[in-house]
Design an enzyme around this catalytic site. Structure first.
Site, PDB file in Angstrom:
ATOM      1  N   TRP A  28       0.862  -1.189   0.000  1.00 20.60           N
ATOM      2  CA  TRP A  28       0.000   0.000   0.000  1.00 20.60           C
ATOM      3  C   TRP A  28       0.901   1.242   0.000  1.00 20.60           C
ATOM      4  O   TRP A  28       1.837   1.330   0.792  1.00 20.60           O
ATOM      5  CB  TRP A  28      -0.888  -0.034   1.245  1.00 20.60           C
ATOM      6  CG  TRP A  28      -1.810   1.144   1.395  1.00 20.60           C
ATOM      7  CD1 TRP A  28      -2.622   1.681   0.446  1.00 20.60           C
ATOM      8  CD2 TRP A  28      -2.012   1.912   2.593  1.00 20.60           C
ATOM      9  NE1 TRP A  28      -3.329   2.740   0.970  1.00 20.60           N
ATOM     10  CE2 TRP A  28      -2.973   2.907   2.288  1.00 20.60           C
ATOM     11  CE3 TRP A  28      -1.493   1.864   3.882  1.00 20.60           C
ATOM     12  CZ2 TRP A  28      -3.411   3.834   3.227  1.00 20.60           C
ATOM     13  CZ3 TRP A  28      -1.939   2.786   4.827  1.00 20.60           C
ATOM     14  CH2 TRP A  28      -2.883   3.757   4.497  1.00 20.60           C
TER      15      TRP A  28
ATOM     16  N   ASP B 269      -0.875  -5.572   9.436  1.00 18.96           N
ATOM     17  CA  ASP B 269      -1.836  -4.575   9.004  1.00 18.96           C
ATOM     18  C   ASP B 269      -3.084  -5.341   8.578  1.00 18.96           C
ATOM     19  O   ASP B 269      -3.050  -6.117   7.621  1.00 18.96           O
ATOM     20  CB  ASP B 269      -1.260  -3.775   7.825  1.00 18.96           C
ATOM     21  CG  ASP B 269      -2.214  -2.687   7.345  1.00 18.96           C
ATOM     22  OD1 ASP B 269      -3.352  -2.628   7.856  1.00 18.96           O
ATOM     23  OD2 ASP B 269      -1.823  -1.904   6.456  1.00 18.96           O
TER      24      ASP B 269
ATOM     25  N   LYS C 250     -13.338  -0.813   5.836  1.00 17.30           N
ATOM     26  CA  LYS C 250     -13.924  -1.637   4.787  1.00 17.30           C
ATOM     27  C   LYS C 250     -14.940  -2.632   5.331  1.00 17.30           C
ATOM     28  O   LYS C 250     -16.052  -2.726   4.829  1.00 17.30           O
ATOM     29  CB  LYS C 250     -12.825  -2.377   4.021  1.00 17.30           C
ATOM     30  CG  LYS C 250     -12.259  -1.622   2.857  1.00 17.30           C
ATOM     31  CD  LYS C 250     -11.437  -0.404   3.202  1.00 17.30           C
ATOM     32  CE  LYS C 250     -10.065  -0.742   3.756  1.00 17.30           C
ATOM     33  NZ  LYS C 250      -9.237   0.446   4.011  1.00 17.30           N
TER      34      LYS C 250
HETATM   35  N1  PLA Z   1      -3.679  -0.608   5.210  1.00 18.64           N
HETATM   36  C1  PLA Z   1      -3.959  -1.025   3.971  1.00 18.64           C
HETATM   37  C2  PLA Z   1      -3.269  -2.232   3.456  1.00 18.64           C
HETATM   38  C3  PLA Z   1      -4.899  -0.338   3.190  1.00 18.64           C
HETATM   39  O1  PLA Z   1      -5.154  -0.775   1.966  1.00 18.64           O
HETATM   40  C4  PLA Z   1      -5.527   0.809   3.713  1.00 18.64           C
HETATM   41  C5  PLA Z   1      -6.530   1.586   2.901  1.00 18.64           C
HETATM   42  C6  PLA Z   1      -5.209   1.190   5.020  1.00 18.64           C
HETATM   43  C7  PLA Z   1      -4.271   0.468   5.743  1.00 18.64           C
HETATM   44  C8  PLA Z   1      -5.801   2.395   5.693  1.00 18.64           C
HETATM   45  O2  PLA Z   1      -7.138   2.388   5.805  1.00 18.64           O
HETATM   46  P1  PLA Z   1      -7.913   3.331   6.799  1.00 18.64           P
HETATM   47  O3  PLA Z   1      -6.949   4.277   7.422  1.00 18.64           O
HETATM   48  O4  PLA Z   1      -8.921   4.018   5.977  1.00 18.64           O
HETATM   49  O5  PLA Z   1      -8.496   2.406   7.814  1.00 18.64           O
HETATM   50  N2  PLA Z   1      -6.347   1.588   1.506  1.00 18.64           N
HETATM   51  C9  PLA Z   1      -7.326   2.193   0.611  1.00 18.64           C
HETATM   52  C10 PLA Z   1      -7.604   3.644   0.914  1.00 18.64           C
HETATM   53  C11 PLA Z   1      -8.662   1.456   0.708  1.00 18.64           C
HETATM   54  C12 PLA Z   1      -6.413   4.543   1.041  1.00 18.64           C
HETATM   55  O6  PLA Z   1      -5.478   4.475   0.238  1.00 18.64           O
HETATM   56  O7  PLA Z   1      -6.441   5.340   1.992  1.00 18.64           O
HETATM   57  C13 PLA Z   1      -6.793   2.017  -0.824  1.00 18.64           C
HETATM   58  O8  PLA Z   1      -7.495   2.380  -1.770  1.00 18.64           O
HETATM   59  O9  PLA Z   1      -5.674   1.471  -0.977  1.00 18.64           O
END
Ligand code: PLA
Length: 466
Positions: A182, A263, A299
């Site tokens: 991510w 995570d 989610k």
């Molecule tokens: N960890 C991972 C692996 C994630 O994909 C995301 C969110 C988070 C943590 C953090 O989520 P939160 O803080 O909203 O609880 N990833 C998303 C959104 C869904 C983003 O980038 O913020 C994504 O589209 O990858």
């Protein structure tokens, strides 16, 4: 001459006049220090014309959230947003779970509810129930009070608080994150003061796990290094180790005293089952070793904007857990003082379980809410799985060159399509399909109506650059 006029002068006498005017106005603007001395206010550029921030450079948009910004600007009626991982219904609408609406109604109708500050660590019930959800009701670590849990601002906030804690109290700075991962992970950890390294994870050739590379890289990591692990539904690849592979990773990590930092942003979204998606984590906790866990309800409960999450640190003893919690409070207090109450109250209401005493009707009702949540969660996971099959079928029907079986093999919210940057920008330009430039698409943003359009776009992009 007034200050206004002096400001317009750009010549050197003009500048001098401006300085004079500034000095003349000192009587109005100068400050007096606590010791009674005049403090030179050294007027800023803003005070005399241009912005004090004039030199601030324009920052690029976030690689994921910026996709939504671009999507919102596009007037095309055929546009589709497959960038951010946000669940949409078959009608393409955001979803508030029924069980969440029910919990909110209960909270609203409860006259004893107030809006006082929560403790620094958050809502106690929420913390207990969150630990139970991820580690399992029968977790020995929980029974032995070895888990310190604090409510944080969703998954991101939990990762950040955990990283800040490690930067202050752990002897190893290096954190190994999967390649790819991510996009926010490296930023969160670097800004917290950790030193980010990567381990091999994904093999573009097989579009699967590079298990050998992963083991080799973790084996080369310095003893004690922190290792970030996606608990399930790896983002962006949709590729998870099998249980057998997890077990090998666990053994290697424990033998090298590598510290796991999990995570968990997608519990329930990979398989549709909350327990199945927590198995990797439970394996590590069952061996009695220590680890960190960042949990998000964005989610799986659809609470994206409520920012609800938890950081748990599983410790070797109850005594250590008490001390760890005391230090987590010192991290949180100067950062945002204490977390928001609403989202955590919703989660706690849903997670409350009647297994303790089934005699109370009220508690039974709450248990029903938990049950209802699992059904709604499974429905979301199933819809995503059916989107995978439909997209795969649509590409097969078009005879799109290449092997697209990874679309049905990968799991969770995303498909890592293998499309390159140029193909992605072509799809955005010509088909108004918005996705991240690494070729990731959010399957949760698709529906039966948009699949043919996406398949056409992929087909055209692949044929064009063949
Ligand atoms: N960890 C991972 C692996 C994630 O994909 C995301 C969110 C988070 C943590 C953090 O989520 P939160 O803080 O909203 O609880 N990833 C998303 C959104 C869904 C983003 O980038 O913020 C994504 O589209 O990858």
């Amino acid at each position: 001459m007034g200050i206004e006029n002096a400001r317009d002068q750009s010549s050197s006498p003009g500048r001098r006049l401006a300085t004079l005017a500034r000095h003349l106005s000192v009587g109005d603007t100068s400050l007096i220090s606590s010791r009674g001395e005049a403090i030179d206010t050294a007027p800023t550029a803003g005070f005399h014309g241009g912005s004090v921030f004039a030199n601030v450079a324009q920052a690029p948009e976030d690689p994921i959230l910026g996709v939504t910004v671009a999507y919102n600007k596009d007037p095309s009626p055929m546009k589709v947003n497959l960038g951010v991982g946000a669940y949409r219904t078959e009608e393409g609408k955001p979803l508030v779970l029924n069980v969440v609406k029910k919990a909110e109604k209960m909270l609203l109708n409860n006259p004893s509810r107030v809006k006082e500050y929560l403790p620094i660590t958050g809502l106690a019930d929420f913390n207990k129930l969150s630990a139970k959800l991820i580690f399992g009701a029968d977790s020995r670590a929980i029974q032995e009070n070895r888990v310190a849990t604090v409510q944080c601002l969703s998954g991101t906030g939990s990762l950040r608080v955990g990283a800040e804690f490690l930067a202050r109290h752990y002897n190893e700075r290096a954190i190994f994150i999967p390649q790819p991962t991510w996009g926010n992970h490296p930023k969160v950890f670097t800004l917290a003061g950790l030193s980010v390294k990567t381990y091999r994870y994904y093999d573009p050739k097989t579009r699967g796990l590079n298990f050998q590379g992963l083991l080799e890289d973790l084996n080369m990591a310095p003893s004690g290094a922190i290792v970030l692990l996606h608990a399930c539904a790896h983002n962006p690849t949709g590729v998870d180790p099998t249980l057998d592979q997890w077990e090998q990773i666990r053994r290697l990590m424990r033998s090298k005293s590598l510290l796991p930092f999990f995570d968990s942003a997608y519990q329930g979204f990979a398989s549709g089952n909350l327990d199945a998606d927590a198995q990797s984590v439970r394996m590590f906790v069952a061996d009695g070793g220590e680890c960190l866990m960042a949990q998000s309800y964005a989610k799986n409960m659809g609470l994206y904007g409520e920012r609800v999450g938890a950081l748990s640190i599983v410790c070797e003893s109850a005594d250590v857990a008490v001390k760890v919690e005391s230090q987590l409070k010192l991290v949180i207090r100067p950062m945002y003082s204490n977390p928001p109450i609403h989202g955590a109250s919703i989660v706690a209401t849903i997670l409350k379980d009647s297994s303790v005493d089934k005699a109370y009707v009220f508690l039974c009702f709450l248990r029903e809410m938990y049950h209802e949540w699992t059904i709604e969660l499974k429905a979301m996971a199933n819809r995503i799985i059916s989107m995978r099959q439909q997209l795969f079928n649509a590409l097969s029907a078009r005879g799109t060159p290449g092997d697209w079986s990874h679309i049905i093999k990968q799991i969770g919210m995303f498909t890592f399509t293998g499309l390159n940057k140029e193909q992605v920008s072509f799809m955005t330009r010509e088909y108004h399909i918005y996705m991240t430039s690494d070729g990731r698409i959010s399957m949760a943003g698709l529906n039966t109506k948009t699949i043919p359009h996406l398949a056409d776009a992929i087909h055209a992009a692949v044929n064009r650059t063949k």
